[in-house]
Write a protein that holds these residues in place. Structure first.
Motif, PDB file in Angstrom:
ATOM      1  N   PRO B 182       0.821  -1.229   0.000  1.00 27.69           N
ATOM      2  CA  PRO B 182       0.000   0.000   0.000  1.00 27.69           C
ATOM      3  C   PRO B 182       0.846   1.267   0.000  1.00 27.69           C
ATOM      4  O   PRO B 182       0.494   2.247  -0.652  1.00 27.69           O
ATOM      5  CB  PRO B 182      -0.794  -0.129   1.304  1.00 27.69           C
ATOM      6  CG  PRO B 182      -0.860  -1.589   1.552  1.00 27.69           C
ATOM      7  CD  PRO B 182       0.427  -2.166   1.041  1.00 27.69           C
ATOM      8  N   GLU B 186       0.662   4.050  -2.916  1.00 27.20           N
ATOM      9  CA  GLU B 186       0.334   5.459  -2.727  1.00 27.20           C
ATOM     10  C   GLU B 186       1.405   6.344  -3.354  1.00 27.20           C
ATOM     11  O   GLU B 186       1.112   7.385  -3.956  1.00 27.20           O
ATOM     12  CB  GLU B 186       0.232   5.756  -1.233  1.00 27.20           C
ATOM     13  CG  GLU B 186      -0.969   6.623  -0.893  1.00 27.20           C
ATOM     14  CD  GLU B 186      -1.142   6.718   0.607  1.00 27.20           C
ATOM     15  OE1 GLU B 186      -0.855   7.791   1.153  1.00 27.20           O
ATOM     16  OE2 GLU B 186      -1.514   5.684   1.230  1.00 27.20           O
ATOM     17  N   ASP B 209      -8.772  -1.088  -6.852  1.00 24.91           N
ATOM     18  CA  ASP B 209      -8.338  -0.781  -5.498  1.00 24.91           C
ATOM     19  C   ASP B 209      -9.104   0.453  -5.006  1.00 24.91           C
ATOM     20  O   ASP B 209      -8.758   1.586  -5.285  1.00 24.91           O
ATOM     21  CB  ASP B 209      -6.819  -0.526  -5.527  1.00 24.91           C
ATOM     22  CG  ASP B 209      -6.256  -0.321  -4.138  1.00 24.91           C
ATOM     23  OD1 ASP B 209      -7.056  -0.099  -3.201  1.00 24.91           O
ATOM     24  OD2 ASP B 209      -5.029  -0.385  -3.990  1.00 24.91           O
ATOM     25  N   LEU B 210     -10.185   0.201  -4.255  1.00 30.03           N
ATOM     26  CA  LEU B 210     -11.070   1.294  -3.864  1.00 30.03           C
ATOM     27  C   LEU B 210     -10.412   2.270  -2.899  1.00 30.03           C
ATOM     28  O   LEU B 210     -10.654   3.476  -2.958  1.00 30.03           O
ATOM     29  CB  LEU B 210     -12.358   0.725  -3.266  1.00 30.03           C
ATOM     30  CG  LEU B 210     -13.172  -0.156  -4.218  1.00 30.03           C
ATOM     31  CD1 LEU B 210     -14.482  -0.594  -3.561  1.00 30.03           C
ATOM     32  CD2 LEU B 210     -13.467   0.600  -5.513  1.00 30.03           C
ATOM     33  N   THR B 211      -9.568   1.749  -2.012  1.00 27.24           N
ATOM     34  CA  THR B 211      -8.902   2.661  -1.070  1.00 27.24           C
ATOM     35  C   THR B 211      -8.039   3.658  -1.818  1.00 27.24           C
ATOM     36  O   THR B 211      -7.950   4.820  -1.458  1.00 27.24           O
ATOM     37  CB  THR B 211      -7.999   1.886  -0.075  1.00 27.24           C
ATOM     38  OG1 THR B 211      -7.462   0.763  -0.741  1.00 27.24           O
ATOM     39  CG2 THR B 211      -8.771   1.450   1.138  1.00 27.24           C
ATOM     40  N   LEU B 212      -7.423   3.168  -2.888  1.00 23.97           N
ATOM     41  CA  LEU B 212      -6.561   4.030  -3.689  1.00 23.97           C
ATOM     42  C   LEU B 212      -7.407   5.097  -4.379  1.00 23.97           C
ATOM     43  O   LEU B 212      -7.059   6.281  -4.377  1.00 23.97           O
ATOM     44  CB  LEU B 212      -5.823   3.177  -4.721  1.00 23.97           C
ATOM     45  CG  LEU B 212      -4.487   3.722  -5.198  1.00 23.97           C
ATOM     46  CD1 LEU B 212      -3.491   3.744  -4.069  1.00 23.97           C
ATOM     47  CD2 LEU B 212      -3.966   2.849  -6.326  1.00 23.97           C
ATOM     48  N   ARG B 214     -10.189   6.315  -3.454  1.00 29.16           N
ATOM     49  CA  ARG B 214     -10.704   7.297  -2.481  1.00 29.16           C
ATOM     50  C   ARG B 214      -9.703   8.404  -2.229  1.00 29.16           C
ATOM     51  O   ARG B 214     -10.064   9.518  -1.906  1.00 29.16           O
ATOM     52  CB  ARG B 214     -11.029   6.596  -1.153  1.00 29.16           C
ATOM     53  CG  ARG B 214     -12.350   5.864  -1.217  1.00 29.16           C
ATOM     54  CD  ARG B 214     -12.868   5.523   0.177  1.00 29.16           C
ATOM     55  NE  ARG B 214     -14.059   4.698   0.065  1.00 29.16           N
ATOM     56  CZ  ARG B 214     -14.035   3.375   0.082  1.00 29.16           C
ATOM     57  NH1 ARG B 214     -12.901   2.737   0.222  1.00 29.16           N
ATOM     58  NH2 ARG B 214     -15.153   2.696  -0.049  1.00 29.16           N
ATOM     59  N   LYS B 215      -8.410   8.053  -2.367  1.00 29.50           N
ATOM     60  CA  LYS B 215      -7.380   9.055  -2.063  1.00 29.50           C
ATOM     61  C   LYS B 215      -7.164  10.031  -3.212  1.00 29.50           C
ATOM     62  O   LYS B 215      -6.535  11.066  -3.040  1.00 29.50           O
ATOM     63  CB  LYS B 215      -6.058   8.353  -1.733  1.00 29.50           C
ATOM     64  CG  LYS B 215      -6.103   7.706  -0.353  1.00 29.50           C
ATOM     65  CD  LYS B 215      -4.774   7.071   0.005  1.00 29.50           C
ATOM     66  CE  LYS B 215      -4.848   6.571   1.440  1.00 29.50           C
ATOM     67  NZ  LYS B 215      -4.280   5.243   1.608  1.00 29.50           N
TER      68      LYS B 215
END
Ligand SMILES: Nc1ncnc2c1ncn2[C@@H]1O[C@H](COP(=O)(O)OP(=O)(O)O)[C@@H](O)[C@H]1O
Ligand SMILES: [Mg+2]
Lengths: 289, 239
Positions: B182, B186, B209-212, B214-215
Motif C-alpha cells: 500500500p 500510494e 483498489d477502492l482505497t486508492l 478514495r485518495k
C-alpha cells in the motif's frame, strides 16, 4: 555496459537447425554452380583438341588408291597435312573394341587418312567428300568437330541442369528462411508486440529480423562454401591420383571464377535471407492493427 | 453536441464515439461507449474483474481497433491513419500493462529506455534521464538486473518507468498498483498525480483498489455489463 543488448535475444536454439539447412543448401548450390562452370572449360578444351581434325575412311581401297586420295586432299586449300595412318595406329585405336590381341586375321583392314586443316575453315569436310566422290574414290569423311558438337550439346544439358539446380536451391533457401522468419516472429510475438505498442514502425521491427537472418545467411553460406571448396579439392586430388586420363569428365580446377562463386555464395545467401525476412515480417505486421 | 463539427475533437485527448468491441464471435465486451477525456485530465476506471477495463484501455493505446464506433486521440480520428502515423501516435502514449510485459533478456535500465530506443534516440543522450527516472521509482541500485531477478513490485516499477520515460501526452495504466504494498501504491499514485499536474499529461488509470481511488480527487468511471457509467460514489470533482 557500453554495448546495447540486441532487441531480439541473441541465442536461439531453433536457429541451429536453420543454420544447418541453409549451410547444406549453400554447399549444394556452390557445388552445382562449380559444376556448371566446369562444363564451359570441358567444352572449350574438347573443342580446341578436335578442331581442324578430319578422318577419311577409304572403302575398298589399296595402298596406291590411298596415296592418290591423300595427294588429292593435300592439294585442297586449307588442308595443312594429310597422311595415311599406319596399321599399328589403327589397331591401337580399335584396341578398346577388339582387345590387345590384334584384329581377327580375316577382318578387312580399313585404310584411314588423318587430315589436319585450318581450324577456322568451315564446311571443309563436305567439300572434301564432294571432291573425293567426283574423283571416283569411295570414302567417308568424318570431321571430329561433328561429334565434338554432340559432346558440347551434352555438356550444355549438364550445364542447364546444374544452373537449374542452383536456382532451385536458391528458391528453397528463400522459402526456408521465410518459413523460419515466420516461426521466429511467432516465437517472439511478445517482444514484437511490446515494440509495436511502443511506437516501433514496421521497418524498425523488420530490420531486427533482417539483421538476424543476414548474419545467419552470411555465416551458414560461408561454411557451406568452405565445404564445397573442400569437396572440390578432394575430388581433384582423387582424380589426379587416378590414371590422369579423365576422359570426358569436366576438368576440375580452381580458377578465379570458381573463387568468385565461392565468395558470392555467402553473400547471395545473406541477401536472400534478408529479403525473405523483410517480406515475411512486413507482410505479417501489415495484417495487424 | 459536436455533430458535424470535426474541430470539436481537438478539445479532447481521448474521444470514443459509440465504440463497441467483441473478440472473435463472442458477446460484445463493450457496447456503444462514448467517452471524452480532456487534455490534462486524470481519470480512474473501475469495475469488477472481467468487466472489460483492460479491453477498453487496449482501444485507447491502439492495440486493437474497435469493432464499431470511432476512437480519436489528440484531436485525430485513428481509423483512417496510415501505419506510420499510428506508430507516431503510439509514441505519445505511455502504457503500464497489467502483466508488465517487460523484455526478459533486457536489463531494468534497457527495459525502461525501450521507447526512446524505438524512437531512434541515442543511448548517450538519454542515459542520465533514464537512470534518474529509475532512481525516482526506487530502482537506482537495480539498473542492470533482469526482470527475473526483480520482485513483482520492482518489475511493476520498471514498467511504470518505461511508460513515463518519453514524457507521454497520455498515460494509461492497467492496475498499476496491483503488485506493490500500500505504501508504494500510494507513492506511485502521487507520482502519476505529479506527472499530471506538472506536465499536463492526460492520465487514465484502471484499478479496482477502492482505497486508492478514495485518495485520488478524480472522476471515476465504472464499467458494468459493457456500459460505461460515471461512478457517483467516488466521483470527486466531476467534470
Ligand atoms: N484476447 C481476448 N480474446 C477473447 N476474449 C477476451 C480477450 N481478452 C479479454 N477477453 C474477455 O473479455 C472480457 C473482459 O476482459 P478484460 O478486458 O481483461 O476485463 P478486466 O480488465 O476488466 O478484468 C473477459 O470476459 C475476457 O475473458
Ligand atoms: Mg484487466
Amino acid at each position: 555496459m557500453s554495448q546495447e543488448t540486441p532487441l531480439l535475444p541473441e541465442r536461439d536454439t531453433r536457429e541451429a537447425a536453420l543454420f544447418f539447412v541453409v549451410c547444406a543448401l549453400c554447399f549444394l548450390a556452390a557445388l552445382a554452380a562449380l559444376s556448371a562452370r566446369a562444363t564451359y572449360d570441358a567444352a572449350a578444351g574438347w573443342t580446341a583438341e578436335v578442331q581442324g581434325q578430319i578422318t577419311v575412311r577409304l572403302v575398298d581401297a589399296d595402298r596406291r588408291a590411298a596415296d592418290e586420295a591423300r595427294d588429292l586432299i593435300a592439294a585442297v586449300p586449307g588442308v595443312t597435312g594429310a597422311r595415311v595412318m599406319a596399321h599399328e595406329e589403327i589397331e591401337a585405336l580399335l584396341e578398346p573394341s577388339f582387345g590387345a590381341g590384334g584384329l581377327p586375321a580375316g577382318l578387312p583392314m580399313p585404310l584411314i587418312l588423318a587430315v589436319e586443316a585450318d581450324p577456322a575453315l568451315e564446311n571443309l569436310a563436305p567439300d572434301l567428300q564432294r571432291r573425293l566422290t567426283e574423283a571416283g574414290i569411295d570414302s567417308r569423311v568424318d570431321a571430329h568437330e561433328t561429334w565434338a558438337g554432340d559432346v558440347r550439346r551434352a555438356l550444355g544439358v549438364v550445364r542447364l541442369v546444374a544452373l537449374s539446380t542452383v536456382v532451385l536451391l536458391g528458391a528453397t533457401a528463400v522459402a526456408v528462411i521465410a518459413f523460419a522468419t515466420h516461426a521466429a516472429l511467432l516465437a517472439r510475438r511478445d517482444i514484437v508486440d511490446v515494440l509495436h505498442l511502443s511506437g516501433a514502425t514496421d521497418r524498425f521491427i523488420s530490420r531486427l529480423f533482417e539483421r538476424r537472418f543476414w548474419v545467419l545467411g552470411l555465416k551458414a553460406g560461408s561454411v557451406g562454401a568452405l565445404f564445397a571448396l573442400a569437396a572440390v579439392a578432394l575430388a581433384m586430388s582423387m582424380a589426379s591420383a587416378g590414371s590422369g586420363r579423365s576422359g570426358l569428365l569436366p576438368r576440375l580446377s580452381l580458377d578465379p571464377t570458381d573463387l568468385l562463386i565461392l565468395i558470392a555464395t555467402p553473400i547471395l545467401a545473406a541477401l536472400a535471407a534478408r529479403i525473405a525476412a523483410r517480406i515475411t515480417v512486413i507482410r505479417s505486421l501489415k495484417g495487424a492493427f | 453536441m459536436s455533430i458535424g463539427n470535426p474541430d470539436m475533437i481537438l478539445d479532447f485527448a481521448v474521444r470514443l464515439d459509440g465504440v463497441s468491441l467483441r473478440y472473435d464471435s463472442s458477446e460484445e465486451i463493450l457496447s456503444g461507449i462514448d467517452l471524452n477525456l480532456k487534455p490534462g485530465s486524470f481519470t480512474c476506471l473501475t469495475g469488477p474483474s472481467g468487466a472489460g477495463k483492460t479491453s477498453l484501455l487496449k482501444l485507447l493505446y491502439l492495440a486493437l481497433p474497435p469493432t464499431r464506433g470511432e476512437v480519436s486521440l489528440f484531436g485525430r480520428r485513428t481509423h483512417d491513419l496510415s501505419r506510420n502515423a499510428l506508430s507516431n501516435m503510439r509514441r505519445r502514449i505511455g502504457v503500464v500493462f497489467q502483466e508488465f510485459r517487460l523484455l526478459n533478456h533486457l536489463t531494468a535500465y534497457e527495459n525502461a529506455a525501450l521507447p526512446l530506443r524505438v524512437a531512434g534516440q541515442k543511448e548517450m543522450d538519454y542515459r542520465p534521464d533514464v537512470e534518474e527516472l529509475l532512481r525516482w521509482v526506487g530502482l537506482g541500485g537495480r539498473l542492470d538486473a533482469r526482470p527475473e531477478q526483480l520482485s513483482g513490485g520492482e518489475q511493476q516499477r520498471v514498467a511504470i518507468a518505461r511508460a513515463l520515460v518519453n514524457k507521454p501526452d497520455l498515460l494509461i495504466a492497467d492496475e498499476p498498483t496491483g503488485n506493490v504494498d500500500p505504501e508504494m501504491g500510494e507513492r506511485l499514485m502521487r507520482l502519476f498525480i505529479e506527472l499530471n499536474r506538472r506536465l499536463g499529461t492526460t492520465v487514465m488509470i484502471a484499478t479496482h483498489d477502492l482505497t486508492l481511488i478514495r485518495k485520488v480527487e478524480a472522476p471515476v468511471l465504472r464499467l458494468q455489463h459493457g456500459l460505461l457509467v460515471r461512478d457517483v460514489e467516488f466521483g470527486g470533482n466531476a467534470a
